[in-house]
Design an enzyme around this catalytic site. Sequence first.
Site, PDB file in Angstrom:
ATOM      1  N   TRP A 146      -1.221  41.324  14.706  1.00 13.40           N
ATOM      2  CA  TRP A 146      -0.482  40.703  15.813  1.00 13.40           C
ATOM      3  C   TRP A 146      -1.190  39.430  16.316  1.00 13.40           C
ATOM      4  CZ3 TRP A 146       1.750  44.958  19.586  1.00 13.40           C
ATOM      5  CH2 TRP A 146       2.350  45.968  18.855  1.00 13.40           C
ATOM      6  N   ASP A 158      -1.047  21.351  -2.376  1.00 18.48           N
ATOM      7  CA  ASP A 158      -0.175  22.510  -2.183  1.00 18.48           C
ATOM      8  C   ASP A 158      -0.885  23.720  -2.788  1.00 18.48           C
ATOM      9  OD1 ASP A 158       1.688  24.525  -2.303  1.00 18.48           O
ATOM     10  OD2 ASP A 158       3.307  23.272  -3.087  1.00 18.48           O
ATOM     11  N   PHE A 159      -1.234  24.681  -1.955  1.00 23.32           N
ATOM     12  CA  PHE A 159      -2.045  25.815  -2.436  1.00 23.32           C
ATOM     13  C   PHE A 159      -1.290  26.697  -3.428  1.00 23.32           C
ATOM     14  CE2 PHE A 159      -4.428  25.768   1.904  1.00 23.32           C
ATOM     15  CZ  PHE A 159      -5.160  24.654   1.499  1.00 23.32           C
ATOM     16  N   TYR A 206       5.525  41.432   2.001  1.00 19.92           N
ATOM     17  CA  TYR A 206       4.378  40.743   2.605  1.00 19.92           C
ATOM     18  C   TYR A 206       3.145  41.640   2.560  1.00 19.92           C
ATOM     19  CZ  TYR A 206       1.269  39.093   6.322  1.00 19.92           C
ATOM     20  OH  TYR A 206       0.168  38.696   7.041  1.00 19.92           O
TER      21      TYR A 206
END
Length: 308
Positions: A150, A36-37, A125
């Site tokens: 995108w 798990d990073f 983000y």
Amino acid sequence: MRRIVLLAPNGQVGFELQRSLAPLGLLFCLSRADVDFSDIATTSARVLALQPDVIVNAAAWTAVDKAETEQDAAYLLNAALPGALAAIAQQRNGWLVHYSTDYVYPGTGEQPWREDDATAPLSVYGASKLAGDLAIRQSGVRHLIFRTSWVYAARGNNFMKTMLKLAAQRESLNVVADQFGAPTSARLIANVTAFALQQVLNAPPAENGEGGNDKSGVYHLAAAGATNWYQFAGAIFGLARQAGLPLALQPDQFNPITTAQFPTPAQRPANSRLDLSKLEQTFGLTLPDWHSQLKLTFDEYYSAMSGL
Ligand SMILES: NC(=O)c1ccc[n+]([C@@H]2O[C@H](COP(=O)([O-])OP(=O)(O)OC[C@H]3O[C@@H](n4cnc5c(N)ncnc54)[C@H](OP(=O)(O)O)[C@@H]3O)[C@@H](O)[C@H]2O)c1
């Protein structure tokens, strides 16, 4: 032989990187199934144990809206992880390749952003990705940070697949038409990454022994041209109709709307256009137009779906 460690080989970009990085050296992949990073210490130990000359980080927290309420988790993946990988690459005297986003810019105006324009993210983000970029740059490691926009692919969760699913189910659809940018296929990102990486790794040693170092930096990597989400969706539906896919969507019920009519937890930039000239000039590349890449990606998706 050169040792390359790729994090997140099952993401949109990571999957394509498995293919394009393979000829550059001995490729080792680390995925969620291995570690798990968000456990930075264990991830760092696993990466270091592989003795990398190059680390390519395709992992990220990409749930843009969820990041607004899960800030700590987003910062762990998008800022702390790249910072830790930068330290390892620096210790190994190697290179770090990392991906960033158009969301680091404020989205104002209509001009394409240049890499040295002031950043001002509108969302958690975007801020977490910018913190990752800064951590890498401040570490002093040799790096290629590619800011892209995108992203879509034949696999994974993305706008192209969502639109195809919705158009198959619904007779009417509203899509935002006042955000502008370039849809960029994961395959293009991976291919350009390999091309640029190969150049910095094979640069003849300079007098100070630091060949390729002058190319270390931040680059915009996107398809050429610009569109909005509504037009992008229209192009996807055009290809679907040409291919004979049955769509429930009625052409006269496919409507452009404004961002204000489609509120989301995270604010999106209205102007995500990226100036590509630094990447093109530094590496001698010409980025292809987004239409041609959409056709290739759609065809790949359609072939897989229809068992061709
Ligand atoms: N998608 C876009 O539109 C877009 C736009 C601009 C920039 N970018 C940037 O481009 C890069 C690649 O994006 P992408 O679209 O390829 O992203 P993606 O498809 O969401 O892939 C992200 C990968 O990270 C892995 N990951 C996330 N958290 C993890 C954890 N705790 N432990 C282990 N693995 C973990 C995911 O694994 P699982 O599959 O197991 O969850 C997935 O394989 C990212 O840096 C992103 O910020 C993306």
